[in-house]
Design an enzyme around this catalytic site. Structure first.
Site, PDB file in Angstrom:
ATOM      1  N   SER A 132      -2.916  -8.628  -0.032  1.00 45.85           N
ATOM      2  CA  SER A 132      -3.546  -7.419  -0.536  1.00 45.85           C
ATOM      3  C   SER A 132      -2.586  -6.581  -1.362  1.00 45.85           C
ATOM      4  O   SER A 132      -1.480  -6.263  -0.921  1.00 45.85           O
ATOM      5  CB  SER A 132      -4.062  -6.570   0.639  1.00 45.85           C
ATOM      6  OG  SER A 132      -4.441  -5.282   0.209  1.00 45.85           O
ATOM      7  N   CYS A 133      -3.038  -6.192  -2.544  1.00 42.87           N
ATOM      8  CA  CYS A 133      -2.238  -5.295  -3.386  1.00 42.87           C
ATOM      9  C   CYS A 133      -1.927  -4.001  -2.649  1.00 42.87           C
ATOM     10  O   CYS A 133      -0.831  -3.455  -2.761  1.00 42.87           O
ATOM     11  CB  CYS A 133      -3.007  -5.000  -4.676  1.00 42.87           C
ATOM     12  SG  CYS A 133      -2.321  -3.664  -5.677  1.00 42.87           S
ATOM     13  N   PHE A 134      -2.910  -3.495  -1.887  1.00 49.12           N
ATOM     14  CA  PHE A 134      -2.732  -2.208  -1.234  1.00 49.12           C
ATOM     15  C   PHE A 134      -2.096  -2.326   0.149  1.00 49.12           C
ATOM     16  O   PHE A 134      -1.974  -1.345   0.865  1.00 49.12           O
ATOM     17  CB  PHE A 134      -4.075  -1.467  -1.157  1.00 49.12           C
ATOM     18  CG  PHE A 134      -4.474  -0.871  -2.480  1.00 49.12           C
ATOM     19  CD1 PHE A 134      -4.061   0.398  -2.833  1.00 49.12           C
ATOM     20  CD2 PHE A 134      -5.224  -1.597  -3.389  1.00 49.12           C
ATOM     21  CE1 PHE A 134      -4.395   0.951  -4.065  1.00 49.12           C
ATOM     22  CE2 PHE A 134      -5.575  -1.069  -4.624  1.00 49.12           C
ATOM     23  CZ  PHE A 134      -5.153   0.214  -4.954  1.00 49.12           C
TER      24      PHE A 134
END
Length: 227
Positions: A138-140
């Site tokens: 996940s990027c976040f």
């Protein structure tokens, strides 16, 4: 002589279309046919975008749905990890200049975001995570020095780049009203979604960020409709 900047009014479209527009604007800029450009957009239907080098992702992502429709899975032309595009607003900038280091370019572009969000009363700083982010799907899930986080550590904006010589395409996702349950279904954890409500709608955010971009990048701005 001031730089001529292009503003493209926001549109809503499927992820494949949005990525194609970004790529075409970048290619046209690289050949001198498109001036430096800013645009904002939202995704419909809801989608997951994968970073250009992100070769593998969980099998269950292909089976996920939102409001009765399967999630699209789209590959971005830029790097980074997967982004869930639901309740978010995407920005895109194409520009060129000196052959600076990647981190310098990130900061040069992201400053208009910091300026705009400060006008909205939200202070943002750059993340601190090192290269270990690559192990998180996940990027976040992590915040690198290219990302913008609140003083409480909540990652509000994740960004990614594509470079060709001195030409840069940078785009990123701003989490305005994400659904915590869907986020957890995708990534296995909510990553703080819902803990930091944003009290502004999409149109208000776009208006303030557009003004901040004009202030930060200066130049002579004009509006261009997508054909």
């Amino acid at each position: 002589m001031s730089t001529r900047w292009c503003w493209l009014p926001p549109i809503t479209a499927d992820g494949a279309t949005q990525m194609k527009i970004d790529q075409q604007l970048f290619q046209a800029h690289c050949t001198g046919e498109q001036p430096p450009t800013l645009r904002f957009y939202t995704w419909h239907p809801v989608a997951l975008s994968l970073g250009y080098h992100q070769k593998h992702y969980p099998h269950h992502w292909s089976e996920l749905s939102w409001q009765g429709r399967k999630l699209d899975i789209v590959r971005r032309p830029t790097g980074g990890r997967a982004v869930l595009h639901q309740g978010d607003l995407t920005y895109m900038v194409v520009m060129s200049g000196e052959r600076k280091q990647r981190q310098e370019i990130y900061r040069e572009i992201c400053e208009f975001l910091r300026l705009g969000w400060a006008k909205l009363g939200i202070s943002l700083n750059y993340g601190q995570t090192g290269r270990g982010y690559i192990h998180n799907p996940s990027c976040f899930g992590t915040a690198t020095a290219a990302d913008l986080v609140t003083p409480e550590g909540y990652k509000l904006i994740g960004s990614a780049q594509l470079r060709r010589g001195s030409c840069v395409l940078q785009h990123g996702s701003m989490r305005l009203s994400p659904d915590a349950l869907l986020f957890e279904q995708v990534f296995g954890a909510s990553e703080g979604v819902g803990d930091y409500p944003i009290p502004y709608g999409v149109e208000e955010v776009i208006t303030v960020l557009r003004e901040a971009a004009q202030e930060w990048f200066r130049g002579d701005w004009f509006t261009q409709e997508l054909s």
